[in-house]
Design an enzyme around this catalytic site. Structure first.
Site, short mmCIF file in Angstrom:
data_model
loop_
_atom_site.label_atom_id
_atom_site.label_comp_id
_atom_site.label_asym_id
_atom_site.label_seq_id
_atom_site.Cartn_x
_atom_site.Cartn_y
_atom_site.Cartn_z
N THR A 267 -121.79 57.42 64.10
CA THR A 267 -122.83 58.39 63.75
C THR A 267 -124.21 57.83 64.08
OG1 THR A 267 -121.46 59.21 61.94
CG2 THR A 267 -123.80 59.76 61.88
N THR A 268 -124.47 56.59 63.67
CA THR A 268 -125.77 55.97 63.89
C THR A 268 -126.04 55.75 65.37
OG1 THR A 268 -125.44 54.87 61.77
CG2 THR A 268 -127.26 54.07 63.11
N LYS B 230 -113.34 53.90 56.29
CA LYS B 230 -114.76 53.85 55.93
C LYS B 230 -115.01 55.04 55.02
CE LYS B 230 -119.45 54.33 57.77
NZ LYS B 230 -120.29 54.56 58.98
#
Length: 292
Positions: free
Chosen positions: A43-44, A160
């Site tokens: 995502t980052t 996660k």
């Protein structure tokens, strides 16, 4: 795989082009700072706006630059099971050590659909898979029972968990079979999660303060709660302010402020709004990664 695993930004020029020389510079920075593993194109890393060729190129460049010194986890999630399999296959061919696969976003599958989706990927690709639950971004929440059912698959090695719930992480830790790792996906909960038995964190904060994140997770993993909590207190401002606007907007500004990357970001995201700059800078100063 344990410890502080950076959810690495993808450096970009002002026009949004991937900056591969800056990516190599960032990787060297993390290797020197003690980062325990690199997650590429999560995502980052703006996986949602990289095209498939760019996505694979960033994974390949990261694997080559790391050269086996720490694990590389490739972000391969998609809401199209066939695309997720294709990305995971490319990650395996590039030499990644594992891949991270997010719950399918937008189409909102049922819990049975999640099991079918992740099982299909695990059956198709011979690469350890880490599940990724982040309901605030995907619109679907993978329940504890679903995660633990998937944990029985030999290629599904961890999860996660970014639901924002420490209780959820503790339930996963308590119910996980031997060899199945739980990673915190919420920086502000990572210290407590590791002290409760999590294997580590997949961290946004580690983009900005990798050495401190490594020290904090190492202390927590060895059970030194006092040291871990003291280190985490220094990081708490970053844990908060790196989410003052949607991730990775603040993280990309902060990494650029450290001189490690250009400040480019892709539409529909925009650069950090000026009103938020003082609070992000103050958090960096409090953590000791930036001088006044």
């Amino acid at each position: 795989m344990t410890g502080s695993m950076v959810a690495l930004i993808t450096p970009m020029q002002a026009d949004g082009a991937v900056d591969f020389p800056a990516l190599l510079k960032l990787i060297d920075f993390h290797l020197a700072s003690g980062t325990d593993a690199i997650v590429a194109v999560g995502t980052t890393g703006e996986s949602a706006t990289l095209d498939v060729d760019e996505h694979i190129a960033v994974i390949d460049a990261t694997v080559r630059a790391v050269a086996g010194r720490i694990p590389v986890i490739a972000g391969t999630g998609a809401n199209n099971t066939r695309e997720a399999i294709a990305l995971a296959t490319a990650a395996a061919e590039a030499g990644a050590d594992a891949h991270l696969s997010v719950t399918p976003y937008y189409n909102r599958p049922t819990q049975a659909g999640l099991i079918a989706h992740f099982t299909a990927i695990a059956e198709a690709v011979d690469l350890p898979m880490i599940l990724y639950n982040v309901p605030g971004r995907t619109g679907v929440d993978m329940q504890v029972a679903t995660t633990l059912a998937l944990a029985a698959h030999p290629r599904i090695v961890g999860t996660k968990e970014a639901s924002g719930s420490l209780e959820r992480m503790r339930a996963l830790i308590d119910g996980a079979p031997s060899g199945f790792a739980v990673y915190s996906g919420d920086d502000n909960l990572s210290c407590a999660a590791i002290l409760s038995g999590a294997a580590g964190t997949i961290s946004v904060t580690a983009n900005v303060a990798p050495a401190l994140m490594h020290e904090m997770t190492a202390a927590a993993l060895r059970g030194d709660a006092e040291a871990a909590q003291a280190l985490d207190a220094r990081l708490m401002g970053l844990h908060r302010e790196l989410f003052c606007q949607p991730n990775p907007i603040p993280a990309k500004w902060a990494v650029a402020e450290l001189g490690l990357s250009p400040a480019g970001i892709r539409l529909p995201l925009l650069p950090l709004e000026p009103a938020f700059i003082p609070q992000v800078r103050a958090a960096m100063i409090d953590a000791g990664v930036l001088t006044v």
